[in-house]
Design a protein around this motif. Sequence first.
Motif, short mmCIF file in Angstrom:
data_model
loop_
_atom_site.label_atom_id
_atom_site.label_comp_id
_atom_site.label_asym_id
_atom_site.label_seq_id
_atom_site.Cartn_x
_atom_site.Cartn_y
_atom_site.Cartn_z
N HIS A 1 0.83 -1.21 0.00
CA HIS A 1 0.00 0.00 0.00
C HIS A 1 0.86 1.25 0.00
CE1 HIS A 1 -2.95 2.86 1.89
NE2 HIS A 1 -3.83 2.13 1.25
N THR A 2 0.41 2.27 -0.70
CA THR A 2 0.97 3.61 -0.52
C THR A 2 -0.17 4.46 0.01
OG1 THR A 2 0.50 3.98 -2.87
CG2 THR A 2 2.79 3.55 -2.29
N ARG A 3 0.08 5.19 1.10
CA ARG A 3 -1.02 5.88 1.78
C ARG A 3 -0.98 7.38 1.56
NH1 ARG A 3 -1.59 7.99 7.47
NH2 ARG A 3 -3.85 8.16 7.77
N TRP A 4 -2.12 7.96 1.41
CA TRP A 4 -2.28 9.42 1.33
C TRP A 4 -3.22 9.77 2.47
CZ3 TRP A 4 -5.97 13.29 -0.15
CH2 TRP A 4 -5.42 14.48 -0.63
N ALA A 5 -2.64 10.38 3.50
CA ALA A 5 -3.35 10.50 4.79
C ALA A 5 -4.71 11.19 4.68
CB ALA A 5 -2.48 11.25 5.77
N THR A 6 -5.73 10.55 5.25
CA THR A 6 -7.03 11.22 5.42
C THR A 6 -7.34 11.24 6.92
OG1 THR A 6 -8.17 9.14 4.98
CG2 THR A 6 -8.01 10.71 3.15
N HIS A 7 -7.51 10.06 7.53
CA HIS A 7 -7.76 9.99 8.97
C HIS A 7 -6.44 9.65 9.66
CE1 HIS A 7 -11.71 9.43 7.27
NE2 HIS A 7 -12.24 9.70 8.45
N GLY A 8 -5.87 10.61 10.36
CA GLY A 8 -4.61 10.34 11.06
C GLY A 8 -3.41 10.80 10.26
N ALA B 1 0.53 3.95 8.73
CA ALA B 1 0.73 3.38 7.38
C ALA B 1 0.06 2.01 7.29
CB ALA B 1 2.23 3.25 7.10
N HIS B 2 -0.36 1.64 6.09
CA HIS B 2 -0.94 0.31 5.86
C HIS B 2 0.20 -0.62 5.45
CE1 HIS B 2 -5.20 1.96 4.87
NE2 HIS B 2 -4.51 2.88 5.50
N PRO B 3 0.07 -1.93 5.50
CA PRO B 3 -1.07 -2.71 5.96
C PRO B 3 -1.27 -2.60 7.48
CG PRO B 3 0.36 -4.01 4.52
CD PRO B 3 1.09 -2.75 4.82
N LEU C 1 -16.51 6.72 13.30
CA LEU C 1 -16.59 7.10 14.72
C LEU C 1 -17.54 6.17 15.47
CD1 LEU C 1 -16.58 11.01 14.65
CD2 LEU C 1 -14.86 9.46 15.63
N GLU C 2 -18.65 5.92 14.82
CA GLU C 2 -19.66 5.00 15.39
C GLU C 2 -19.05 3.60 15.58
OE1 GLU C 2 -23.21 3.44 12.77
OE2 GLU C 2 -23.01 5.64 12.68
N SER D 1 -3.78 2.42 15.57
CA SER D 1 -3.54 3.60 14.73
C SER D 1 -4.72 4.57 14.85
CB SER D 1 -3.40 3.16 13.27
OG SER D 1 -4.67 2.80 12.76
N GLU D 2 -4.55 5.73 14.17
CA GLU D 2 -5.65 6.70 14.18
C GLU D 2 -6.54 6.53 12.95
OE1 GLU D 2 -3.15 10.59 15.68
OE2 GLU D 2 -2.63 9.64 13.79
N THR D 3 -6.32 5.48 12.18
CA THR D 3 -7.01 5.37 10.89
C THR D 3 -8.41 4.77 11.02
OG1 THR D 3 -6.22 3.14 10.45
CG2 THR D 3 -4.80 4.95 9.75
N ASP D 4 -9.23 5.09 10.01
CA ASP D 4 -10.53 4.42 9.90
C ASP D 4 -10.33 3.00 9.37
OD1 ASP D 4 -9.62 5.39 7.46
OD2 ASP D 4 -11.60 5.92 6.70
N SER D 5 -9.26 2.82 8.56
CA SER D 5 -9.02 1.55 7.87
C SER D 5 -8.85 0.38 8.85
CB SER D 5 -7.75 1.64 7.03
OG SER D 5 -7.70 2.85 6.34
N GLU D 6 -8.08 0.63 9.91
CA GLU D 6 -7.76 -0.46 10.82
C GLU D 6 -9.02 -1.06 11.43
OE1 GLU D 6 -5.56 0.77 14.25
OE2 GLU D 6 -5.20 -1.28 14.92
N LEU D 7 -10.06 -0.21 11.59
CA LEU D 7 -11.28 -0.68 12.24
C LEU D 7 -11.92 -1.84 11.47
CD1 LEU D 7 -12.81 2.80 13.12
CD2 LEU D 7 -11.23 1.40 14.45
N PHE D 8 -11.75 -1.79 10.15
CA PHE D 8 -12.34 -2.85 9.32
C PHE D 8 -11.74 -4.21 9.71
CE2 PHE D 8 -12.99 -5.41 5.51
CZ PHE D 8 -14.34 -5.18 5.28
N GLY D 9 -10.45 -4.23 10.04
CA GLY D 9 -9.78 -5.47 10.45
C GLY D 9 -10.43 -6.06 11.70
#
Length: 629
Positions: A74-81, A88-90, A108-109, A123-131
């Motif tokens: 992954h290459t990340r372009w920061a949105t959340h965090g 950084a991902h993964p 947030l929910e 992390s501060e990301t929204d992505s990690e929550l999916f895991g």
Amino acid sequence: MCGIMGYVGSRSAPQVLLEGLKRLEYRGYDSAGIALFLDQHFVLKKSEGRLENVERLFQSESKRLEKATCGIGHTRWATHGKPTTQNAHPHQTGHVVLVHNGIIENYLEIKRDLLSRGHRPNSETDSELFGFLVLESMGSGKSLEAAVRESFAKIRGQCSVVVMSEREPGVVVGVRNGSPLVVARDPQGGVFFASDAQPLLPFSQDVIFLDHGDLAIATDQSLRIVDLQSGEVVHRESSHLEWSLEQIDKAGFPHYMLKEIHEQPGALIDTLNGLVDRDGFEPFTLADQPGVALLRQAKELVLVACGTSWHAALLGKYWLESWAKIPVSVDLASEFRYRNPVIRPGTLVVGISQSGETADTLAVLRDMRSRNIPCLGISNVRRSSISRDTDAVFYTSAGPEIGVAATKTFLAQVLTLLVIAGFLSREHKTLSSAELSRLFEDVIRLPHVLAEGLEHDSEMMKKIEETVNQLTLNGDAASAVKGFFFMGRGYSFPIALEGALKLKEIAYDHAEGYAAGELKHGPIAMLDAAMVAVVLAPRDAWREKTGSNLEEVKARGAKVVGVGESADDQLSHLCDFWIPLPVESRKLDPALLPFLLAPVVQLLSYRRAVLKGTDVDKPRNLAKSVTVE
Ligand code: F6R
């Protein structure tokens, strides 16, 4: 924007992933990472900054890691965090690892719920929550595929993810739910995933563009695609890409941007050939395509776009109104979408986006379609998301554009709008056949005129280089340039806006684009010897007036760079620098001069950026396709 790569097969996964991610660098990113499946576990290497930092992390154990044949990157372009290594991902959560592109709107929910169930994100990301959602679902006995489907039902937002689990070795699952995701079968056995087709080209030219709501399940032996909601198998045709690797290499140019500027004559020819029926006897006959019927019915056009594409729209308005006499309004997609605009019956909304993925433009089109308003797209990327959100798309044929700053895709969009204006003028009988034939002949000559101008020893090229060298390298700090004004009238006004945007984005100079007549209403107060005024003054209907504005800026002591005809002694003598266009206007209809002015402002910015030592192809803070709001 974020880039995704994934692989399962028989090749060395780190090599595949790093090579693919390098080809995605042009999208813009601030951190990167790779997860490999090796000896029944995941090995993660992540870093903020450039991909080289990740590569370096591999060095000490490269022999061992090269044996991995399954992984995601992954290459990340920061949105959340913030853009940190931690964000950084993964992202690994227990036995689950994932990469994500896009936004989870209800994060947030979801985070609140996860925290209340005792989970602690790293992390501060929204992505990690999916895991965590996948982990919980697999914890209740579901397969990876079923868990990803169940988890997706809980999130809102446009995104794509690629997920693996240590519990299902050698399985890679990817979902496209908005942001693009492409898969390709490895001829040596296995499957590739990527957020864009071009990193897959070294491995396969036959790719499958997943549809919105597709879930792909890959192993080294198989690829299955199912519907995310129902779980039923869906069939997707693969597309054979004609883009050659050569086309996406730099072909001897120091930067992609320079190569792409030089590719503009070819982009114009290919775009014209793709749009018009050259066998027909009538000029501006559009080849038979669905968009033609929409244009015929339109009584009014609304053009929406962002950035450079918005400048193309502004330019298109001139031809559409003055030739075809059709009312046109032009709007920034990010403004239009929240303004409750009034749309009259008979309006056709045209979304212009080279990538076909810009979030704001797509949102406008989706909204319009939900109100049964016909929508047309103009894009350079076949099968991009814009095709889903419009009734028909006109594709430009500029080929892949790797430099973040749009150049050849801009001219291709502008040509498409001009051809549409020519077509409507014929349909509405607002221009005579003789006028249309003369214009069309000039359109056909245009790429050749531009190619001459771009020859490395042309007067135009020499003067651009000389001008920028003197403005950038000469003098002490006291005489250094503090800012730029690009100004023009009529067709040259959108090019002035584009020139200022290009300079800002790649050379990081303060620059403003102005309608030359507006300068005296305020900004002229800023002019002094530390400012440069780039005055676009080709010999067209506005030249006299622009000439007067040129004198005004000159009188304020600004350094003046004029762009116009080589034989324009009157204006060239007033300027500190004069850049001649490669043709006299009587030899080309003045309406086509923006096609020659645009490369001049692109090259001025390019040269200045190179001398200032910026990262021309990957300017800071920017992304090639802006898939978030
Ligand atoms: C500037 C540039 C951007 C894009 C804008 C819209 O060089 O590339 O301003 O024009 O982000 O992108 P598209 O055309 O993909 O919708």
